[in-house]
Design a protein around this motif. Structure first.
Motif, short mmCIF file in Angstrom:
data_model
loop_
_atom_site.label_atom_id
_atom_site.label_comp_id
_atom_site.label_asym_id
_atom_site.label_seq_id
_atom_site.Cartn_x
_atom_site.Cartn_y
_atom_site.Cartn_z
N LEU A 221 -19.53 -23.10 -67.37
CA LEU A 221 -19.55 -23.63 -68.71
C LEU A 221 -20.37 -22.78 -69.84
CD1 LEU A 221 -18.81 -25.68 -70.83
CD2 LEU A 221 -20.68 -27.01 -69.99
N LEU A 222 -21.67 -22.46 -69.30
CA LEU A 222 -22.58 -21.63 -70.20
C LEU A 222 -21.93 -20.37 -70.12
CD1 LEU A 222 -26.14 -23.17 -68.71
CD2 LEU A 222 -24.82 -23.93 -70.95
N LYS A 223 -21.52 -19.55 -68.98
CA LYS A 223 -21.14 -18.27 -69.08
C LYS A 223 -19.93 -18.20 -70.04
CE LYS A 223 -22.65 -16.77 -64.85
NZ LYS A 223 -22.06 -16.24 -63.37
N SER A 224 -19.24 -19.20 -70.18
CA SER A 224 -17.75 -18.87 -71.08
C SER A 224 -18.34 -19.45 -72.50
CB SER A 224 -16.86 -20.15 -70.70
OG SER A 224 -17.31 -21.44 -71.25
N LYS A 225 -19.46 -20.08 -72.95
CA LYS A 225 -19.93 -20.12 -74.28
C LYS A 225 -20.61 -18.92 -74.53
CE LYS A 225 -20.70 -25.14 -74.54
NZ LYS A 225 -21.62 -26.38 -74.81
N LYS A 226 -21.54 -18.22 -73.56
CA LYS A 226 -21.80 -16.86 -74.00
C LYS A 226 -20.92 -15.72 -74.26
CE LYS A 226 -26.47 -17.15 -71.73
NZ LYS A 226 -27.25 -16.70 -70.54
N SER A 227 -20.11 -15.93 -73.65
CA SER A 227 -18.75 -14.45 -73.62
C SER A 227 -18.45 -14.28 -75.26
CB SER A 227 -17.81 -14.89 -72.74
OG SER A 227 -16.95 -15.88 -72.91
N GLY A 228 -18.55 -15.33 -75.91
CA GLY A 228 -18.02 -15.20 -77.47
C GLY A 228 -16.76 -15.73 -77.28
N ALA A 229 -16.54 -16.66 -76.30
CA ALA A 229 -15.02 -17.11 -76.11
C ALA A 229 -14.97 -18.01 -77.76
CB ALA A 229 -14.69 -17.67 -74.93
N GLY A 230 -13.45 -18.21 -77.69
CA GLY A 230 -13.13 -19.19 -78.88
C GLY A 230 -13.42 -20.54 -78.23
N THR A 231 -13.16 -21.67 -79.24
CA THR A 231 -13.25 -23.03 -78.79
C THR A 231 -12.31 -23.31 -77.78
OG1 THR A 231 -12.37 -23.68 -80.59
CG2 THR A 231 -14.83 -23.69 -80.73
N ASN A 232 -11.11 -22.75 -77.79
CA ASN A 232 -10.22 -22.98 -76.95
C ASN A 232 -10.33 -22.67 -75.58
OD1 ASN A 232 -9.06 -24.48 -78.80
ND2 ASN A 232 -7.49 -22.99 -79.47
N ASP A 233 -11.23 -21.41 -75.50
CA ASP A 233 -11.49 -20.79 -74.20
C ASP A 233 -12.54 -21.22 -73.46
OD1 ASP A 233 -8.97 -19.11 -74.59
OD2 ASP A 233 -10.22 -17.67 -75.81
N ILE A 234 -13.12 -22.10 -74.03
CA ILE A 234 -14.58 -22.59 -73.47
C ILE A 234 -14.25 -23.02 -71.97
CG2 ILE A 234 -16.53 -24.13 -73.67
CD1 ILE A 234 -16.73 -22.98 -76.32
N TYR A 235 -15.02 -23.05 -70.85
CA TYR A 235 -14.63 -23.69 -69.64
C TYR A 235 -14.93 -25.03 -69.91
CZ TYR A 235 -14.88 -24.63 -64.67
OH TYR A 235 -14.59 -25.09 -63.53
#
Length: 133
Positions: A76-90
């Motif tokens: 979850l935290l890695k997906s937020k750090k990656s700059g992913a859009g809100t739809n791409d957050i784990y």
């Protein structure tokens, strides 16, 4: 051997586990008191009404739950750090993740990762040193 728990078992366990803060909060003085921890484990077993569950089985179950929780939190935290859009957050697939996250996240420390790659600076120095000799 520990039996597979239902979603209902997990919900009940997490409710009781949250009440036994000495089992999950390393900031408490009693966290390192083995007798108090075993008493808390016994109380959880009693509350869960699982007579075949031993304190050692419960320790293993807690370790597995914490490992799974930490793995999901890391994703979850890695997906937020990656700059992913809100739809791409784990979004953790575990039904019990949010319930555990309410009390475990404040005491869960993210450990800095270590690279297993050799530093390019070291490789360059080694290569350059070989060329000179």
């Amino acid at each position: 051997m520990v039996e597979r728990w239902t979603d209902s078992d997990m919900t009940k366990f997490l409710e009781v586990y949250q009440e036994k803060e000495i089992l999950w909060n390393p900031k408490l003085e009693l966290y390192r008191n083995n007798a108090a921890r075993i008493a808390a484990l016994d109380e959880i077993i009693y509350n869960l009404q699982k007579p075949n569950l031993t304190p050692n089985d419960l320790k293993i179950k807690i370790k597995n739950i914490r490992t799974t929780y930490n793995r999901e939190l890391s994703k979850l935290l890695k997906s937020k750090k990656s700059g992913a859009g809100t739809n791409d957050i784990y979004k953790p697939a575990l039904r019990w993740f949010e319930q555990a996250d309410q009390f475990l996240r404040p005491v869960t420390e993210a450990r800095p990762s270590k690279s297993n790659l050799v530093s390019s600076n070291l490789v360059f120095k080694h290569f350059f040193k070989q060329q000179i000799m």
